[in-house]
Design a protein around this motif. Structure first.
Motif, PDB file in Angstrom:
ATOM      1  N   CYS A 163      -1.871 -20.939  27.036  1.00 33.34           N
ATOM      2  CA  CYS A 163      -1.973 -20.493  28.440  1.00 33.34           C
ATOM      3  C   CYS A 163      -4.283 -20.231  27.475  1.00 33.34           C
ATOM      4  CB  CYS A 163      -1.858 -19.528  28.838  1.00 33.34           C
ATOM      5  SG  CYS A 163      -1.775 -17.517  26.856  1.00 33.34           S
ATOM      6  N   PRO A 164      -4.715 -20.553  28.295  1.00 33.75           N
ATOM      7  CA  PRO A 164      -6.142 -20.115  28.562  1.00 33.75           C
ATOM      8  C   PRO A 164      -7.021 -18.364  28.154  1.00 33.75           C
ATOM      9  CG  PRO A 164      -6.024 -21.561  29.954  1.00 33.75           C
ATOM     10  CD  PRO A 164      -4.623 -21.138  30.414  1.00 33.75           C
ATOM     11  N   GLN A 165      -7.555 -18.129  27.411  1.00 36.05           N
ATOM     12  CA  GLN A 165      -7.397 -16.605  27.268  1.00 36.05           C
ATOM     13  C   GLN A 165      -8.075 -16.113  27.945  1.00 36.05           C
ATOM     14  OE1 GLN A 165     -10.723 -15.302  24.290  1.00 36.05           O
ATOM     15  NE2 GLN A 165     -11.425 -14.794  26.054  1.00 36.05           N
ATOM     16  N   ASP A 166      -8.986 -16.247  29.736  1.00 32.80           N
ATOM     17  CA  ASP A 166      -8.766 -15.911  31.193  1.00 32.80           C
ATOM     18  C   ASP A 166      -7.932 -15.457  31.507  1.00 32.80           C
ATOM     19  OD1 ASP A 166     -11.614 -16.787  30.401  1.00 32.80           O
ATOM     20  OD2 ASP A 166     -11.858 -18.159  32.001  1.00 32.80           O
ATOM     21  N   ASP A 167      -6.360 -16.423  31.180  1.00 32.10           N
ATOM     22  CA  ASP A 167      -5.177 -15.692  32.274  1.00 32.10           C
ATOM     23  C   ASP A 167      -4.630 -14.391  31.471  1.00 32.10           C
ATOM     24  OD1 ASP A 167      -4.950 -18.082  33.624  1.00 32.10           O
ATOM     25  OD2 ASP A 167      -3.299 -19.385  32.212  1.00 32.10           O
ATOM     26  N   VAL A 168      -4.572 -14.166  30.295  1.00 30.23           N
ATOM     27  CA  VAL A 168      -4.638 -12.914  29.440  1.00 30.23           C
ATOM     28  C   VAL A 168      -5.664 -11.676  29.880  1.00 30.23           C
ATOM     29  CG1 VAL A 168      -4.029 -12.080  26.633  1.00 30.23           C
ATOM     30  CG2 VAL A 168      -3.787 -14.525  26.854  1.00 30.23           C
ATOM     31  N   VAL A 169      -6.539 -12.214  29.841  1.00 33.42           N
ATOM     32  CA  VAL A 169      -7.663 -10.931  30.536  1.00 33.42           C
ATOM     33  C   VAL A 169      -7.502 -10.820  32.086  1.00 33.42           C
ATOM     34  CG1 VAL A 169      -9.640 -10.736  31.482  1.00 33.42           C
ATOM     35  CG2 VAL A 169      -9.518 -11.912  29.265  1.00 33.42           C
ATOM     36  N   ASN A 170      -6.963 -11.977  32.902  1.00 37.10           N
ATOM     37  CA  ASN A 170      -6.475 -11.675  34.149  1.00 37.10           C
ATOM     38  C   ASN A 170      -5.541 -11.016  34.602  1.00 37.10           C
ATOM     39  OD1 ASN A 170      -8.544 -12.506  35.281  1.00 37.10           O
ATOM     40  ND2 ASN A 170      -7.683 -14.766  35.983  1.00 37.10           N
ATOM     41  N   ALA A 171      -3.676 -10.494  33.319  1.00 42.28           N
ATOM     42  CA  ALA A 171      -2.812 -10.166  33.260  1.00 42.28           C
ATOM     43  C   ALA A 171      -3.145  -8.644  32.874  1.00 42.28           C
ATOM     44  CB  ALA A 171      -1.990 -10.833  32.271  1.00 42.28           C
ATOM     45  N   VAL A 172      -4.119  -8.908  32.035  1.00 45.26           N
ATOM     46  CA  VAL A 172      -4.355  -7.467  31.627  1.00 45.26           C
ATOM     47  C   VAL A 172      -5.088  -6.605  32.924  1.00 45.26           C
ATOM     48  CG1 VAL A 172      -5.546  -6.168  30.063  1.00 45.26           C
ATOM     49  CG2 VAL A 172      -4.370  -7.800  28.964  1.00 45.26           C
ATOM     50  N   SER A 173      -6.570  -7.671  33.189  1.00 44.97           N
ATOM     51  CA  SER A 173      -6.777  -6.086  34.045  1.00 44.97           C
ATOM     52  C   SER A 173      -5.873  -6.692  36.157  1.00 44.97           C
ATOM     53  CB  SER A 173      -8.064  -7.790  34.611  1.00 44.97           C
ATOM     54  OG  SER A 173      -8.814  -7.997  33.628  1.00 44.97           O
ATOM     55  N   ASN A 174      -4.808  -6.822  35.727  1.00 43.11           N
ATOM     56  CA  ASN A 174      -4.061  -6.485  36.566  1.00 43.11           C
ATOM     57  C   ASN A 174      -2.705  -5.783  36.813  1.00 43.11           C
ATOM     58  OD1 ASN A 174      -4.792  -8.959  38.623  1.00 43.11           O
ATOM     59  ND2 ASN A 174      -3.053 -10.678  37.831  1.00 43.11           N
ATOM     60  N   PHE A 175      -2.598  -5.326  35.162  1.00 43.82           N
ATOM     61  CA  PHE A 175      -2.526  -4.618  35.375  1.00 43.82           C
ATOM     62  C   PHE A 175      -2.647  -3.011  35.408  1.00 43.82           C
ATOM     63  CE2 PHE A 175       1.825  -7.093  32.784  1.00 43.82           C
ATOM     64  CZ  PHE A 175       2.075  -7.047  33.767  1.00 43.82           C
ATOM     65  N   MET A 194      -7.945 -17.098  20.134  1.00 43.66           N
ATOM     66  CA  MET A 194      -8.829 -16.114  21.375  1.00 43.66           C
ATOM     67  C   MET A 194      -9.908 -15.263  20.878  1.00 43.66           C
ATOM     68  SD  MET A 194      -6.808 -15.751  24.379  1.00 43.66           S
ATOM     69  CE  MET A 194      -4.887 -17.032  24.944  1.00 43.66           C
ATOM     70  N   ASP A 195     -10.212 -14.957  21.885  1.00 41.05           N
ATOM     71  CA  ASP A 195     -11.750 -13.249  21.533  1.00 41.05           C
ATOM     72  C   ASP A 195     -10.896 -12.598  21.246  1.00 41.05           C
ATOM     73  OD1 ASP A 195     -13.822 -11.671  20.342  1.00 41.05           O
ATOM     74  OD2 ASP A 195     -14.687 -13.418  22.034  1.00 41.05           O
ATOM     75  N   GLU A 196     -10.343 -12.212  20.165  1.00 49.03           N
ATOM     76  CA  GLU A 196      -8.722 -11.123  20.186  1.00 49.03           C
ATOM     77  C   GLU A 196     -10.107 -10.340  20.796  1.00 49.03           C
ATOM     78  OE1 GLU A 196      -6.150  -8.313  17.596  1.00 49.03           O
ATOM     79  OE2 GLU A 196      -7.133 -10.070  16.969  1.00 49.03           O
ATOM     80  N   GLU A 197     -11.143  -9.988  19.702  1.00 48.78           N
ATOM     81  CA  GLU A 197     -11.959  -8.361  20.846  1.00 48.78           C
ATOM     82  C   GLU A 197     -12.552  -8.476  22.731  1.00 48.78           C
ATOM     83  OE1 GLU A 197     -12.523  -5.694  18.843  1.00 48.78           O
ATOM     84  OE2 GLU A 197     -11.591  -7.285  17.155  1.00 48.78           O
ATOM     85  N   LYS A 198     -12.506  -9.851  23.094  1.00 50.21           N
ATOM     86  CA  LYS A 198     -12.511  -9.497  24.270  1.00 50.21           C
ATOM     87  C   LYS A 198     -11.978  -9.571  25.445  1.00 50.21           C
ATOM     88  CE  LYS A 198     -14.474 -12.407  28.158  1.00 50.21           C
ATOM     89  NZ  LYS A 198     -14.905 -14.401  28.386  1.00 50.21           N
ATOM     90  N   VAL A 199     -10.072  -9.729  24.365  1.00 50.73           N
ATOM     91  CA  VAL A 199      -8.964  -8.834  25.253  1.00 50.73           C
ATOM     92  C   VAL A 199      -8.803  -7.779  24.657  1.00 50.73           C
ATOM     93  CG1 VAL A 199      -6.760  -9.421  25.741  1.00 50.73           C
ATOM     94  CG2 VAL A 199      -8.104 -11.297  25.004  1.00 50.73           C
TER      95      VAL A 199
END
Length: 330
Positions: free
Chosen positions: A151-163, A182-187
């Motif tokens: 999955c794209p990194q943005d999908d992970v960021v969006n999932a975290v942002s939604n929570f 993945m840029d782990e630091e960004k996440v």
């Protein structure tokens, strides 16, 4: 689980303790549950260690005593004692369940834990299944957002942002099984400090490292190691402890937490010279390297306390056949 709910209780409501008279009746008619809840409360206040001043004693004028190696060889055989983590876990869950019932009765609110899982690593899936099962047993709501490995990194960021925005989610954990793209630091920077139950946020790590400060969350694996030692009556103050591994998930927070208990801590990692020699001097060994069969018998001195952290997939091959059996965990 315990640190998760202790923090939630602070954030949601100052839930009143059971009245003294009711507490006495609870002790009389439900002694096992009372003791489990009492042990949980005491552990909750002591997990960050005693506040002892750094006052050095003046060296004695007597000649130094040479170290004895009698503990490593000869003498009577020592009968190993197994630290039963399952019993300790049940005691902790009993205490958490009681607190959650009190919270629900007082406010109508129920704690919520969310999980973001990226990829399909079997050890991560097993870990998440156990967390969801634990939540069901103690009365915590749980949500799971599974994302594919590619999955794209943005999908992970969006999932975290939604929570972050979801008021029914009070804390969450996320597990990225495939980090190549993945840029782990960004996440990690997307994580809300108030919901960072893994304790990855720099402020949580910093408060754990500074004696006298209290992090919002203590990483669960590090906290579990200290719980096992304290509940088993193992003395930490002044003991030589070796932590094998320095990951932000286990090794680093475990070493910081042990220092707050005034242990003398050495961290062994992949670049350490003679790791077996360093480990052999330890009173307590905590292995969190993620490498199966790394620590051998000759790495340990007699009487050492050993805690093995984590689950490692090990391939077992049956004799007289070239076909491997399914992976098992050690």
């Amino acid at each position: 689980m315990k640190v998760l709910f202790t923090t939630l209780r602070r954030r949601l409501v100052g839930s009143p303790l059971r009245p003294p008279a009711l507490n006495s009746l609870f002790k009389l008619f439900c002694p096992r549950k009372y003791e489990a809840e009492r042990a949980w409360r005491l552990s909750s206040s002591s997990i960050l260690g005693p506040d002892l001043p750094d006052i050095w004693k003046h060296p004695s004028s007597a000649p130094p005593t040479l170290p004895s190696h009698s503990t490593n060889q000869g003498g009577e055989d020592l009968n190993p004692t197994i630290i039963n983590g399952k019993i300790i876990a049940e005691e902790i869950k009993t205490g958490i369940a009681a607190e959650i019932r009190q919270l629900k009765d007082a406010t109508g609110k129920i704690p919520g834990l969310a999980v973001v899982l990226v990829g399909k690593r079997r050890d991560s899936q097993s870990y998440v299944r156990h967390k969801i099962k634990d939540c069901e047993e103690v009365g915590i709501n749980s949500l799971l957002d599974e994302l594919p490995e590619d999955c794209p990194q943005d999908d992970v960021v969006n999932a975290v942002s939604n929570f972050n925005k979801d008021p029914s989610v009070h804390v969450y954990i996320f597990m990225i099984c495939c980090k190549q793209h993945m840029d782990e630091e960004k996440v990690l920077n997307t994580i809300s400090l108030e919901k960072d139950v893994d304790g990855f946020h720099p402020l949580n790590v910093g408060n754990l490292a500074i004696r006298g400060r209290e992090p919002l969350f203590i990483p669960c694996a590090a906290k579990a190691c200290i719980e096992l030692l304290l509940r088993s009556g193992v003395e930490l103050v002044g003991k030589n402890v070796v932590v094998i591994g320095r990951s932000r998930v286990v090794g680093l927070p475990t070493s910081l937490l042990l220092q707050r208990h005034h242990a003398t801590v050495s961290v062994v990692h992949a670049h350490s010279k003679e790791p077996e020699r360093i480990t052999r001097e330890a009173d307590i060994v905590i292995s969190a390297a993620g490498v199966p069969n790394l620590v051998r018998r000759n790495w340990l001195k007699r009487g050492a306390v050993v805690i093995d952290v984590g689950t490692n997939p090990v391939e077992v091959i049956e004799k007289n056949t070239s076909a491997p059996l399914p992976l098992i965990t050690s």
